[in-house]
Write a protein that holds these residues in place. Structure first.
Motif, PDB file in Angstrom:
ATOM      1  N   THR A  66     -84.867  -1.160 -10.455  1.00  0.00           N
ATOM      2  CA  THR A  66     -86.139  -1.107  -9.752  1.00  0.00           C
ATOM      3  C   THR A  66     -87.018  -2.209 -10.327  1.00  0.00           C
ATOM      4  OG1 THR A  66     -85.926   1.273  -9.435  1.00  0.00           O
ATOM      5  CG2 THR A  66     -88.125   0.337  -9.193  1.00  0.00           C
ATOM      6  N   VAL A  77     -89.733  -2.458  -5.697  1.00  0.00           N
ATOM      7  CA  VAL A  77     -88.571  -2.430  -4.816  1.00  0.00           C
ATOM      8  C   VAL A  77     -87.377  -1.836  -5.552  1.00  0.00           C
ATOM      9  CG1 VAL A  77     -87.050  -3.825  -3.365  1.00  0.00           C
ATOM     10  CG2 VAL A  77     -89.426  -4.513  -3.669  1.00  0.00           C
ATOM     11  N   ARG A  84     -85.221  -1.668  -0.965  1.00  0.00           N
ATOM     12  CA  ARG A  84     -86.208  -0.937  -0.159  1.00  0.00           C
ATOM     13  C   ARG A  84     -87.499  -0.801  -0.954  1.00  0.00           C
ATOM     14  NH1 ARG A  84     -85.659   1.663   4.401  1.00  0.00           N
ATOM     15  NH2 ARG A  84     -83.402   1.691   4.231  1.00  0.00           N
ATOM     16  N   VAL A  85     -88.633  -1.056  -0.290  1.00  0.00           N
ATOM     17  CA  VAL A  85     -89.935  -0.945  -0.927  1.00  0.00           C
ATOM     18  C   VAL A  85     -90.238   0.526  -1.189  1.00  0.00           C
ATOM     19  CG1 VAL A  85     -92.419  -1.375  -0.665  1.00  0.00           C
ATOM     20  CG2 VAL A  85     -90.767  -3.051   0.198  1.00  0.00           C
TER      21      VAL A  85
END
Length: 72
Positions: free
Chosen positions: A59, A53, A42-43
């Motif tokens: 990350t 992301v 997920r951004v």
């Protein structure tokens, strides 16, 4: 063999159409994405030329153009 001169330019007198300009996908915060190496994530951050992301295990900051990433 690869060329170090960059993309070939289109001549106006050529009977062939020029190659289309590549479109660079734009991502927004909270977009669900799939990356070839990291999987689904997920951004969580957005910059002018990169996105951050969260892939749960790590990350990653990914720079544009996003060849290996697509929106789900």
């Amino acid at each position: 063999m690869t060329s170090s001169y960059g993309p070939r330019r289109h001549l106006a007198s050529s009977p062939f159409k020029p190659d289309p300009e590549p479109t660079i996908e734009q991502f927004e915060l909270d977009d669900l994405v799939s990356h070839d190496a990291y999987g689904v994530g997920r951004v969580i951050g957005k910059e002018a030329d990169a996105v951050t992301v969260d892939f749960r295990t790590r990350t990653v900051r990914i720079t544009s153009p996003f060849h290996k990433m697509s929106r789900l």
